[in-house]
Design an enzyme around this catalytic site. Structure first.
Site, PDB file in Angstrom:
ATOM      1  N   ASP A  90      49.315  54.348  79.314  1.00 31.83           N
ATOM      2  CA  ASP A  90      48.916  53.246  78.436  1.00 31.83           C
ATOM      3  C   ASP A  90      49.379  53.560  77.001  1.00 31.83           C
ATOM      4  OD1 ASP A  90      47.585  50.855  77.851  1.00 31.83           O
ATOM      5  OD2 ASP A  90      45.668  51.854  77.464  1.00 31.83           O
ATOM      6  N   HIS A  91      50.049  52.619  76.373  1.00 31.33           N
ATOM      7  CA  HIS A  91      50.497  52.765  74.978  1.00 31.33           C
ATOM      8  C   HIS A  91      51.304  54.039  74.712  1.00 31.33           C
ATOM      9  CE1 HIS A  91      48.317  49.242  73.554  1.00 31.33           C
ATOM     10  NE2 HIS A  91      47.283  49.644  74.284  1.00 31.33           N
ATOM     11  N   GLU A 142      55.773  45.980  74.631  1.00 31.13           N
ATOM     12  CA  GLU A 142      54.912  45.063  73.874  1.00 31.13           C
ATOM     13  C   GLU A 142      55.681  44.429  72.732  1.00 31.13           C
ATOM     14  OE1 GLU A 142      50.920  46.408  73.036  1.00 31.13           O
ATOM     15  OE2 GLU A 142      50.820  45.289  71.154  1.00 31.13           O
ATOM     16  N   GLY A 187      38.856  47.548  71.374  1.00 33.04           N
ATOM     17  CA  GLY A 187      37.541  47.959  70.906  1.00 33.04           C
ATOM     18  C   GLY A 187      36.464  46.927  71.165  1.00 33.04           C
ATOM     19  N   HIS A 218      46.292  42.971  76.645  1.00 27.96           N
ATOM     20  CA  HIS A 218      45.523  44.154  76.209  1.00 27.96           C
ATOM     21  C   HIS A 218      44.282  43.674  75.465  1.00 27.96           C
ATOM     22  CE1 HIS A 218      48.360  47.659  76.707  1.00 27.96           C
ATOM     23  NE2 HIS A 218      49.077  46.639  77.137  1.00 27.96           N
ATOM     24  N   GLY A 219      43.394  44.612  75.183  1.00 26.25           N
ATOM     25  CA  GLY A 219      42.223  44.298  74.368  1.00 26.25           C
ATOM     26  C   GLY A 219      41.375  43.207  74.992  1.00 26.25           C
ATOM     27  N   ALA A 220      41.224  43.273  76.318  1.00 28.96           N
ATOM     28  CA  ALA A 220      40.610  42.144  77.039  1.00 28.96           C
ATOM     29  C   ALA A 220      39.195  42.420  77.526  1.00 28.96           C
ATOM     30  CB  ALA A 220      41.512  41.741  78.201  1.00 28.96           C
ATOM     31  N   SER A 221      38.514  43.371  76.923  1.00 31.85           N
ATOM     32  CA  SER A 221      37.108  43.577  77.291  1.00 31.85           C
ATOM     33  C   SER A 221      36.283  42.373  76.850  1.00 31.85           C
ATOM     34  CB  SER A 221      36.567  44.854  76.638  1.00 31.85           C
ATOM     35  OG  SER A 221      36.939  45.980  77.408  1.00 31.85           O
TER      36      SER A 221
HETATM   37  P1  13P Z   1      39.651  46.956  75.312  1.00 28.14           P
HETATM   38  O1  13P Z   1      39.379  47.828  74.136  1.00 28.14           O
HETATM   39  O2  13P Z   1      39.401  45.525  74.999  1.00 28.14           O
HETATM   40  O3  13P Z   1      38.933  47.387  76.541  1.00 28.14           O
HETATM   41  O4  13P Z   1      41.229  47.053  75.634  1.00 28.14           O
HETATM   42  C1  13P Z   1      41.735  48.119  76.377  1.00 28.14           C
HETATM   43  C2  13P Z   1      43.223  48.160  76.388  1.00 28.14           C
HETATM   44  O5  13P Z   1      43.905  47.257  75.972  1.00 28.14           O
HETATM   45  C3  13P Z   1      43.854  49.355  76.946  1.00 28.14           C
HETATM   46  O6  13P Z   1      45.231  49.343  76.805  1.00 28.14           O
HETATM   47  O1  G3H Z   2      44.312  50.745  74.172  1.00 31.01           O
HETATM   48  C1  G3H Z   2      43.475  51.615  73.915  1.00 31.01           C
HETATM   49  C2  G3H Z   2      42.692  52.217  75.012  1.00 31.01           C
HETATM   50  O2  G3H Z   2      41.371  51.734  74.982  1.00 31.01           O
HETATM   51  C3  G3H Z   2      42.754  53.706  74.965  1.00 31.01           C
HETATM   52  O3  G3H Z   2      41.860  54.236  74.048  1.00 31.01           O
HETATM   53  O4  G3H Z   2      43.245  55.932  72.866  1.00 31.01           O
HETATM   54  O5  G3H Z   2      40.738  56.013  72.773  1.00 31.01           O
HETATM   55  O6  G3H Z   2      41.950  56.597  74.877  1.00 31.01           O
HETATM   56  P1  G3H Z   2      41.947  55.791  73.602  1.00 31.01           P
HETATM   57 ZN    ZN Z   3      45.866  48.324  74.979  1.00 28.88          ZN
END
Ligand code: 13P
Ligand code: G3H
Ligand code: ZN
Length: 317
Positions: A90-91, A142, A187, A218-221
């Site tokens: 991831d990232h 991205e 977040g 992404h960021g989909a919580s």
């Molecule tokens: P959240 O912080 O919304 O869960 O996003 C996670 C994410 O995008 C991980 O790559």
């Molecule tokens: O996109 C971000 C993810 O939530 C990963 O978070 O870098 O704190 O492990 P982290």
């Molecule tokens: Zn992300």
């Protein structure tokens, strides 16, 4: 190490199927054994495909060699060859971390050069895609940038993806999927648009130029309020935490978003399990008691999320 030997799959077939059938494959992050077990148990129970996500922070916290053995061991423990599991970086910040993960046996990587100018983003993403192709590893890139926290970096502003750029980007970079910025953020303190909605107009324009291309959110919580309330009830202090409404996520996955990333919601559920147990059982000091409760809490959340938000239950290919 080859990812096929670890009984993993890349994300190409799973995302292609999700795209045509209108559901999303979950990209779930994990940082420890209990989180990994929770994700796999939820996806096994709901017969869902899953993308296990590892950030640079997770690699540092656990150690990549341990992570690899954990994933391998967990899949052997389940022992079901029909389970569709990808292991995804991831990232990934640069070519070297992506190469390292590919060499270690990841089946998928994200190269995130979204903070770079367009041409540089294309060049780095193309280099990763070329290397990954040799090993049949899938690549996510991205375009546009999310606000919020990522690997200790805080991006204050959202840069929405420009629909005019996406076709040129994927053609030149040769990647398999594209993360887009339409108003989500990382977040539990999501940036709100003035009207509180994701930019579906941008998403519509993107899908018009890339009708059959897998898009990633992404960021989909969704930052469920009941979890925030439970955390605060048992001594936490999360003020004004809010996420993306589930209805908007469901709408997005019907518009070519076929991978939805969630990390923060898992952290919330896990924290509820730990806090609640320690308050309700002050005599407990065995980590299996409070970490076991946290694992259960996270699993239950993901069972529900797979059925509703992702729509991926019973979609094992
Ligand atoms: P959240 O912080 O919304 O869960 O996003 C996670 C994410 O995008 C991980 O790559
Ligand atoms: O996109 C971000 C993810 O939530 C990963 O978070 O870098 O704190 O492990 P982290
Ligand atoms: Zn992300």
């Amino acid at each position: 190490m080859n990812f096929q030997d670890l009984k993993l799959v890349n994300t190409r077939a799973m995302l292609a199927k999700a795209l045509t059938d209108g559901y999303a494959v979950p990209g779930y992050n994990f940082n420890n054994l209990e989180q990994l077990q929770a994700i796999l148990a939820a996806c096994y129970e709901t017969e869902s495909p899953v993308i296990l996500q590892v950030s640079a922070g997770a690699r540092k916290y656990v150690g990549t060699k341990i992570l690899m053995k954990m994933v391998h061991g967990a899949l052997e423990e389940i022992g079901d060859p029909t389970l569709q599991v990808a292991l995804h970086l991831d990232h990934g910040a640069d070519f070297d971390i992506c190469k390292d993960c590919i060499d270690m046996g990841f089946s998928s990587v994200m190269i995130d050069a979204s903070d770079k100018p367009f041409d540089e983003n294309v060049e780095i993403s193309r280099r990763v895609a070329e290397y990954a192709k040799k090993y049949d590893v899938s690549v996510e890139a991205e375009l546009g940038a999310l606000a919020g926290i990522e690997d200790d970096k805080v991006a204050a502003a959202t840069h929405y993806t420009n629909p005019a750029d996406v076709k040129k980007f994927v053609d030149l970079a040769g990647v398999d999927s594209l993360a887009v910025s339409i108003g989500t953020s990382h977040g539990v303190y999501k940036m709100k648009n003035p009207d509180g909605k994701l930019r579906f107009d941008i998403l519509e324009e993107i899908t018009a130029v890339l009708p059959l291309f897998p898009l990633v959110l992404h960021g989909a919580s969704s930052v469920p309020q009941n979890l925030v309330d439970e955390i605060n009830k048992y001594g936490g202090a999360l003020k004004d935490a809010h996420g993306i409404p589930e209805k908007q996520l469901i709408k997005a996955r019907k518009m070519n978003i076929c991978k939805i990333n969630v990390d923060s919601d898992a952290r919330l559920a896990f924290t509820v399990g730990v806090r609640k147990t320690l308050v309700e059982k002050p005599e407990a000091f065995d980590p299996r008691i409070y970490l076991g409760a946290a694992r259960e809490e996270m699993k239950n959340l993901f069972v529900e999320k797979n059925k509703t938000v992702m729509g991926c239950a019973n979609h094992r290919t």
